[in-house]
Design an enzyme around this catalytic site. Structure first.
Site, PDB file in Angstrom:
ATOM      1  N   HIS A 167       2.459   2.295  -1.761  1.00 48.87           N
ATOM      2  CA  HIS A 167       3.346   3.144  -2.429  1.00 48.87           C
ATOM      3  C   HIS A 167       2.697   4.385  -3.042  1.00 48.87           C
ATOM      4  O   HIS A 167       3.174   5.394  -3.180  1.00 48.87           O
ATOM      5  CB  HIS A 167       3.552   1.954  -3.433  1.00 48.87           C
ATOM      6  CG  HIS A 167       4.427   0.933  -2.971  1.00 48.87           C
ATOM      7  ND1 HIS A 167       5.585   1.066  -1.979  1.00 48.87           N
ATOM      8  CD2 HIS A 167       3.828  -0.529  -3.091  1.00 48.87           C
ATOM      9  CE1 HIS A 167       5.864  -0.055  -1.665  1.00 48.87           C
ATOM     10  NE2 HIS A 167       4.986  -0.796  -2.207  1.00 48.87           N
ATOM     11  N   ALA A 168       1.285   4.253  -3.598  1.00 51.86           N
ATOM     12  CA  ALA A 168       0.650   5.267  -4.598  1.00 51.86           C
ATOM     13  C   ALA A 168       0.418   6.580  -3.236  1.00 51.86           C
ATOM     14  O   ALA A 168       0.550   7.589  -3.521  1.00 51.86           O
ATOM     15  CB  ALA A 168      -0.502   4.850  -5.102  1.00 51.86           C
ATOM     16  N   CYS A 226       7.964  -6.150  -3.398  1.00 54.16           N
ATOM     17  CA  CYS A 226       9.177  -6.627  -4.345  1.00 54.16           C
ATOM     18  C   CYS A 226      10.390  -7.425  -3.655  1.00 54.16           C
ATOM     19  O   CYS A 226      10.872  -7.872  -4.304  1.00 54.16           O
ATOM     20  CB  CYS A 226       9.583  -5.680  -5.115  1.00 54.16           C
ATOM     21  SG  CYS A 226       9.687  -4.181  -4.446  1.00 54.16           S
ATOM     22  N   GLY A 242      -2.955 -13.107  -9.775  1.00 52.48           N
ATOM     23  CA  GLY A 242      -3.140 -11.951 -10.250  1.00 52.48           C
ATOM     24  C   GLY A 242      -3.788 -11.075  -9.167  1.00 52.48           C
ATOM     25  O   GLY A 242      -4.274 -11.560  -8.114  1.00 52.48           O
TER      26      GLY A 242
HETATM   27  C1  FAD Z   1       4.887 -10.314  -3.886  1.00 53.79           C
HETATM   28  C2  FAD Z   1       4.947  -8.955  -4.662  1.00 53.79           C
HETATM   29  C3  FAD Z   1       5.952  -8.503  -5.336  1.00 53.79           C
HETATM   30  C4  FAD Z   1       5.683  -7.262  -6.159  1.00 53.79           C
HETATM   31  N1  FAD Z   1       7.007  -7.057  -7.056  1.00 53.79           N
HETATM   32  C5  FAD Z   1       6.850  -5.787  -7.627  1.00 53.79           C
HETATM   33  C6  FAD Z   1       7.923  -5.374  -8.493  1.00 53.79           C
HETATM   34  O1  FAD Z   1       9.100  -5.998  -8.467  1.00 53.79           O
HETATM   35  N2  FAD Z   1       7.748  -4.019  -9.146  1.00 53.79           N
HETATM   36  C7  FAD Z   1       6.538  -3.472  -9.139  1.00 53.79           C
HETATM   37  O2  FAD Z   1       6.615  -2.614  -9.732  1.00 53.79           O
HETATM   38  N3  FAD Z   1       5.492  -3.932  -8.503  1.00 53.79           N
HETATM   39  C8  FAD Z   1       5.475  -5.222  -7.733  1.00 53.79           C
HETATM   40  N4  FAD Z   1       4.600  -5.688  -7.031  1.00 53.79           N
HETATM   41  C9  FAD Z   1       3.357  -4.726  -7.111  1.00 53.79           C
HETATM   42  C10 FAD Z   1       3.278  -3.536  -6.067  1.00 53.79           C
HETATM   43  O3  FAD Z   1       3.391  -3.786  -5.085  1.00 53.79           O
HETATM   44  C11 FAD Z   1       1.695  -2.949  -6.422  1.00 53.79           C
HETATM   45  O4  FAD Z   1       1.615  -2.553  -7.545  1.00 53.79           O
HETATM   46  C12 FAD Z   1       1.780  -1.659  -5.320  1.00 53.79           C
HETATM   47  O5  FAD Z   1       1.664  -2.210  -3.870  1.00 53.79           O
HETATM   48  C13 FAD Z   1       0.478  -0.798  -5.472  1.00 53.79           C
HETATM   49  O6  FAD Z   1       0.453   0.220  -4.734  1.00 53.79           O
HETATM   50  P1  FAD Z   1      -0.740   0.939  -4.109  1.00 53.79           P
HETATM   51  O7  FAD Z   1      -0.244   1.713  -2.826  1.00 53.79           O
HETATM   52  O8  FAD Z   1      -1.640   1.292  -5.399  1.00 53.79           O
HETATM   53  O9  FAD Z   1      -1.811  -0.396  -3.429  1.00 53.79           O
HETATM   54  P2  FAD Z   1      -1.361  -1.257  -2.118  1.00 53.79           P
HETATM   55  O10 FAD Z   1      -0.092  -1.694  -2.070  1.00 53.79           O
HETATM   56  O11 FAD Z   1      -2.598  -2.591  -2.390  1.00 53.79           O
HETATM   57  O12 FAD Z   1      -1.968  -0.281  -0.998  1.00 53.79           O
HETATM   58  C14 FAD Z   1      -3.377  -0.015  -0.436  1.00 53.79           C
HETATM   59  C15 FAD Z   1      -3.443   0.713   0.617  1.00 53.79           C
HETATM   60  O13 FAD Z   1      -4.707   0.851   0.852  1.00 53.79           O
HETATM   61  C16 FAD Z   1      -4.897   0.556   2.293  1.00 53.79           C
HETATM   62  N5  FAD Z   1      -6.523   0.317   2.254  1.00 53.79           N
HETATM   63  C17 FAD Z   1      -7.310  -0.295   1.322  1.00 53.79           C
HETATM   64  N6  FAD Z   1      -8.647  -0.094   1.677  1.00 53.79           N
HETATM   65  C18 FAD Z   1      -8.385   0.738   2.630  1.00 53.79           C
HETATM   66  C19 FAD Z   1      -9.493   1.191   3.439  1.00 53.79           C
HETATM   67  N7  FAD Z   1     -10.849   1.267   3.221  1.00 53.79           N
HETATM   68  N8  FAD Z   1      -9.311   2.292   4.634  1.00 53.79           N
HETATM   69  C20 FAD Z   1      -8.095   2.437   4.715  1.00 53.79           C
HETATM   70  N9  FAD Z   1      -7.212   1.915   4.126  1.00 53.79           N
HETATM   71  C21 FAD Z   1      -7.451   1.156   3.096  1.00 53.79           C
HETATM   72  C22 FAD Z   1      -4.167  -0.884   2.353  1.00 53.79           C
HETATM   73  O14 FAD Z   1      -4.007  -1.213   3.932  1.00 53.79           O
HETATM   74  C23 FAD Z   1      -2.830  -0.630   1.804  1.00 53.79           C
HETATM   75  O15 FAD Z   1      -1.889  -0.012   2.531  1.00 53.79           O
HETATM   76  C24 FAD Z   1       4.752  -6.703  -6.046  1.00 53.79           C
HETATM   77  C25 FAD Z   1       3.594  -7.068  -5.470  1.00 53.79           C
HETATM   78  C26 FAD Z   1       3.423  -8.138  -4.639  1.00 53.79           C
HETATM   79  C27 FAD Z   1       2.446  -8.641  -3.753  1.00 53.79           C
HETATM   80  N1  NAD Z   2       8.857  -8.049 -10.889  1.00 49.24           N
HETATM   81  C1  NAD Z   2       7.906  -7.506 -10.645  1.00 49.24           C
HETATM   82  O1  NAD Z   2       7.802  -6.376 -11.233  1.00 49.24           O
HETATM   83  C2  NAD Z   2       6.502  -8.007  -9.916  1.00 49.24           C
HETATM   84  C3  NAD Z   2       6.816  -8.923  -8.900  1.00 49.24           C
HETATM   85  C4  NAD Z   2       5.749  -9.495  -8.321  1.00 49.24           C
HETATM   86  C5  NAD Z   2       4.395  -8.857  -8.743  1.00 49.24           C
HETATM   87  N2  NAD Z   2       4.096  -8.014  -9.726  1.00 49.24           N
HETATM   88  C6  NAD Z   2       2.851  -7.385 -10.201  1.00 49.24           C
HETATM   89  O2  NAD Z   2       1.992  -7.655  -8.928  1.00 49.24           O
HETATM   90  C7  NAD Z   2       0.783  -8.016  -9.799  1.00 49.24           C
HETATM   91  C8  NAD Z   2       0.372  -9.425  -9.106  1.00 49.24           C
HETATM   92  O3  NAD Z   2       1.250 -10.414  -9.556  1.00 49.24           O
HETATM   93  P1  NAD Z   2       0.705 -11.841  -9.879  1.00 49.24           P
HETATM   94  O4  NAD Z   2       2.057 -12.818 -10.204  1.00 49.24           O
HETATM   95  O5  NAD Z   2      -0.106 -12.291  -8.906  1.00 49.24           O
HETATM   96  O6  NAD Z   2       0.020 -11.639 -11.561  1.00 49.24           O
HETATM   97  P2  NAD Z   2       0.582 -11.931 -12.955  1.00 49.24           P
HETATM   98  O7  NAD Z   2      -0.659 -11.430 -13.671  1.00 49.24           O
HETATM   99  O8  NAD Z   2       1.902 -11.476 -13.065  1.00 49.24           O
HETATM  100  O9  NAD Z   2       0.387 -13.403 -13.124  1.00 49.24           O
HETATM  101  C9  NAD Z   2      -0.678 -14.381 -12.778  1.00 49.24           C
HETATM  102  C10 NAD Z   2      -0.611 -15.701 -13.307  1.00 49.24           C
HETATM  103  O10 NAD Z   2      -1.606 -16.503 -12.792  1.00 49.24           O
HETATM  104  C11 NAD Z   2      -2.110 -17.136 -13.857  1.00 49.24           C
HETATM  105  N3  NAD Z   2      -3.479 -17.789 -13.679  1.00 49.24           N
HETATM  106  C12 NAD Z   2      -4.491 -16.945 -13.629  1.00 49.24           C
HETATM  107  N4  NAD Z   2      -5.846 -17.580 -13.173  1.00 49.24           N
HETATM  108  C13 NAD Z   2      -5.148 -18.810 -12.812  1.00 49.24           C
HETATM  109  C14 NAD Z   2      -5.700 -19.977 -12.615  1.00 49.24           C
HETATM  110  N5  NAD Z   2      -7.237 -20.034 -12.125  1.00 49.24           N
HETATM  111  N6  NAD Z   2      -5.128 -21.022 -12.076  1.00 49.24           N
HETATM  112  C15 NAD Z   2      -3.571 -21.245 -12.437  1.00 49.24           C
HETATM  113  N7  NAD Z   2      -3.116 -20.124 -12.994  1.00 49.24           N
HETATM  114  C16 NAD Z   2      -3.681 -18.764 -13.298  1.00 49.24           C
HETATM  115  C17 NAD Z   2      -1.797 -16.239 -15.070  1.00 49.24           C
HETATM  116  O11 NAD Z   2      -1.801 -17.076 -16.260  1.00 49.24           O
HETATM  117  C18 NAD Z   2      -0.655 -15.587 -15.015  1.00 49.24           C
HETATM  118  O12 NAD Z   2       0.495 -16.414 -15.415  1.00 49.24           O
HETATM  119  C19 NAD Z   2       1.098  -8.024 -11.265  1.00 49.24           C
HETATM  120  O13 NAD Z   2       0.726  -6.764 -11.814  1.00 49.24           O
HETATM  121  C20 NAD Z   2       2.472  -8.153 -11.291  1.00 49.24           C
HETATM  122  O14 NAD Z   2       3.163  -7.434 -12.366  1.00 49.24           O
HETATM  123  C21 NAD Z   2       5.149  -7.519 -10.135  1.00 49.24           C
END
Ligand code: FAD
Ligand code: NAD
Length: 444
Positions: free
Chosen positions: A11-12, A43, A243
């Site tokens: 994304h970034a 997401c 996390g």
């Molecule tokens: C299940 C889930 C649900 C989520 N839901 C939401 C949501 O609803 N709303 C929201 O705002 N956020 C959500 N997030 C969080 C969001 O996905 C992340 O904040 C976002 O992906 C960050 O984007 P990024 O590009 O910074 O990093 P990343 O998505 O981690 O991407 C990093 C990229 O760098 C590449 N890379 C890393 N190291 C190297 C290297 N050495 N060489 C080459 N390439 C490399 C990786 O392959 C990857 O493509 C969710 C995350 C998960 C896992």
């Molecule tokens: N709807 C959304 O916006 C959305 C959805 C998914 C993920 N994300 C983002 O992705 C990132 C990762 O999400 P996430 O759910 O992994 O992190 P999170 O920070 O949302 O939640 C982590 C949870 O794990 C718990 N935890 C920490 N250590 C633990 C342990 N040892 N045993 C049991 N529980 C423990 C914490 O108390 C917390 O409730 C976050 O920044 C989140 O905001 C956002």
């Protein structure tokens, strides 16, 4: 012409790359990503796993092809192994061992985050899953098709854990959700709100286990049991969602870091090395709610930071305006949104904070349909009166309401200014004595 190298194209990276390619066409843009896909919307993962959407097709919004058509050189499945920051050279290795050296004038690090791996025995057992990448989701879905896989333990009741607990339940699995805190979603909401989510989860059959620490995972090749400091739970699959940590491997010895290891950046996304920028989950943000540097891993922050870095790299000065960590979740139609910090967090951080609450239906009582209760909390600093955070919860779609509070925190608005903010009224939408005003008016 500048040589701009971007490492990481999720994304970034995608936001930065598109901004450069669309607005500054004279540069040479070289992209490296170790994965085989670009722009996977994590997401949407829970929706896909829980079969609320029928395929993963719509979960991508960019591709190698799109970048190449705009003139970039893209190396997929190519990991950057090391960077010589003095000579300004990136060293990468492809899937088949191909080696690349690429010089840069400007470098953008967009290496994202990694799921935190707990330091416990048994985490290498089969069916112990992280859920970050597209490949992780595919793997989990394949395993879910096995009817013998019945019991799933989700560790971490944060955003990922709660969303996946719902998804697993939707496809008929028995779900236990464990968190070491006293409630779910504790980083985002006060307990008065998270209790409503807990009630929602339990009423749909999810077993909630709070205040327990997972000490080990047991099994014979495959995971069979989760052991905590108080109990044991049978598990055919364990999902870890405790996390993210910043993926700082390429700069941890050369760049200034935040306390959790994220690359420390200024408001232009510049790191401590000249000509090196960091964006998204690998970098810090400026958090307006606490008026300090912070780490908040969200796709929204990733995209905005990518846009900011791209303009600066290409010579147009642009400063980030900071973030509030605005976020939302929707579980079985229960919608919760928050921005800034909770009351509990404010107290923990030492603020002389107060919270005002209000509860009402969205629309006047005479509206009989599509009229749900809404609960709101506004947190403010008693000394400065500035709004620190807000939380809303309803079955009604109140998601857009949080943006007003996000802007209020960004602009450091006081609770007193919110008391008389002009909010329109129409019975189809809301009430003349609406809950924003009514909550704010309670501030003493
Ligand atoms: C299940 C889930 C649900 C989520 N839901 C939401 C949501 O609803 N709303 C929201 O705002 N956020 C959500 N997030 C969080 C969001 O996905 C992340 O904040 C976002 O992906 C960050 O984007 P990024 O590009 O910074 O990093 P990343 O998505 O981690 O991407 C990093 C990229 O760098 C590449 N890379 C890393 N190291 C190297 C290297 N050495 N060489 C080459 N390439 C490399 C990786 O392959 C990857 O493509 C969710 C995350 C998960 C896992
Ligand atoms: N709807 C959304 O916006 C959305 C959805 C998914 C993920 N994300 C983002 O992705 C990132 C990762 O999400 P996430 O759910 O992994 O992190 P999170 O920070 O949302 O939640 C982590 C949870 O794990 C718990 N935890 C920490 N250590 C633990 C342990 N040892 N045993 C049991 N529980 C423990 C914490 O108390 C917390 O409730 C976050 O920044 C989140 O905001 C956002």
């Amino acid at each position: 012409m500048e040589r701009i190298v971007v490492i990481g194209a999720n994304h970034a990276g995608t936001a930065a790359i598109n901004t450069i390619l669309d607005n500054y066409k004279d540069n040479k843009v070289v992209i490296f990503d170790s994965n085989d896909n670009i722009s996977f919307l994590g997401c949407g993962m829970a929706l896909w796993i829980g079969e609320q959407i029928h395929s993963s097709e719509g979960l991508f919004y960019c591709s190698k092809d799109i970048f190449e058509k705009k003139g970039a050189k893209v190396y997929m499945e190519t990991r950057v192994e090391r960077i010589d920051y003095d000579k300004k050279i990136v060293f990468a290795e492809g899937k088949y061992g191909q080696r690349y050296q690429q010089e840069y004038d400007k470098l953008i690090l967009a290496t994202g985050s990694l799921p935190i791996s707990p330091n416990i025995e048994g985490k290498e057992l089969d069916n112990v899953q992280f859920v970050k990448l597209f490949q992780n989701a595919k793997d989990v879905i394949d395993k879910l098709h096995n009817d013998a896989l019945k019991d799933i333990v989700v560790v971490g009741a944060g955003y990922i854990g709660v969303e996946l607990a719902e998804a697993f339940r939707r496809v008929g699995k028995n779900v236990t959700l464990i968190d070491n805190m006293h409630t779910c979603l504790s980083s985002y909401y006060d307990q008065e709100f998270s209790d409503i989510m807990s009630e929602n989860l339990s009423s749909h059959g999810i077993k909630l286990v709070y205040n327990e620490i997972v000490t080990k995972l047991e099994g014979n090749g495959k995971v069979e049991k989760v052991v905590t400091d108080k109990n044991e739970y049978h598990a055919d699959m364990v999902v870890l969602g405790i996390g993210f940590k910043p993926n700082n491997r390429l700069g941890k010895d050369d760049l200034e870091l935040f306390c959790n290891g994220a690359f420390l950046v200024d408001k232009q996304q510049q790191t401590s090395q000249p000509d090196v920028y960091a964006i998204g989950d690998c970098a810090t943000v400026f958090d307006n709610s606490i008026q300090k540097t912070n780490y908040i891993a969200l796709a929204t922050n990733a995209v905005r930071s990518g846009i900011v870095a791209a303009h600066n790299v290409c010579g147009t000065p642009l400063e980030s305006i900071g973030v509030q960590g605005s976020n939302g979740i929707c579980i079985w139609n229960l919608k919760m949104v928050s921005t800034g910090i909770s009351y509990a967090k404010a107290k923990k951080l030492g603020y002389d904070a107060a919270a005002v609450d209000y509860e009402d239906t969205q629309k006047p009582a005479f509206i009989e349909h599509d009229n749900y209760k809404v609960k709101i909390r506004i947190v403010y600093d008693k000394k400065t009166r500035i709004v620190l955070g807000a939380q809303l919860c309803s079955e009604y779609d109140i998601s857009m309401a949080i943006h007003m509070f996000s802007l209020a925190i960004q602009e450091q608005v006081t609770i007193d200014r919110l008391k008389l903010t002009d909010i329109f009224f129409l019975p189809h939408f809301n009430q003349p004595y609406n809950y924003f005003t009514m909550a704010a008016l309670q501030a003493k």
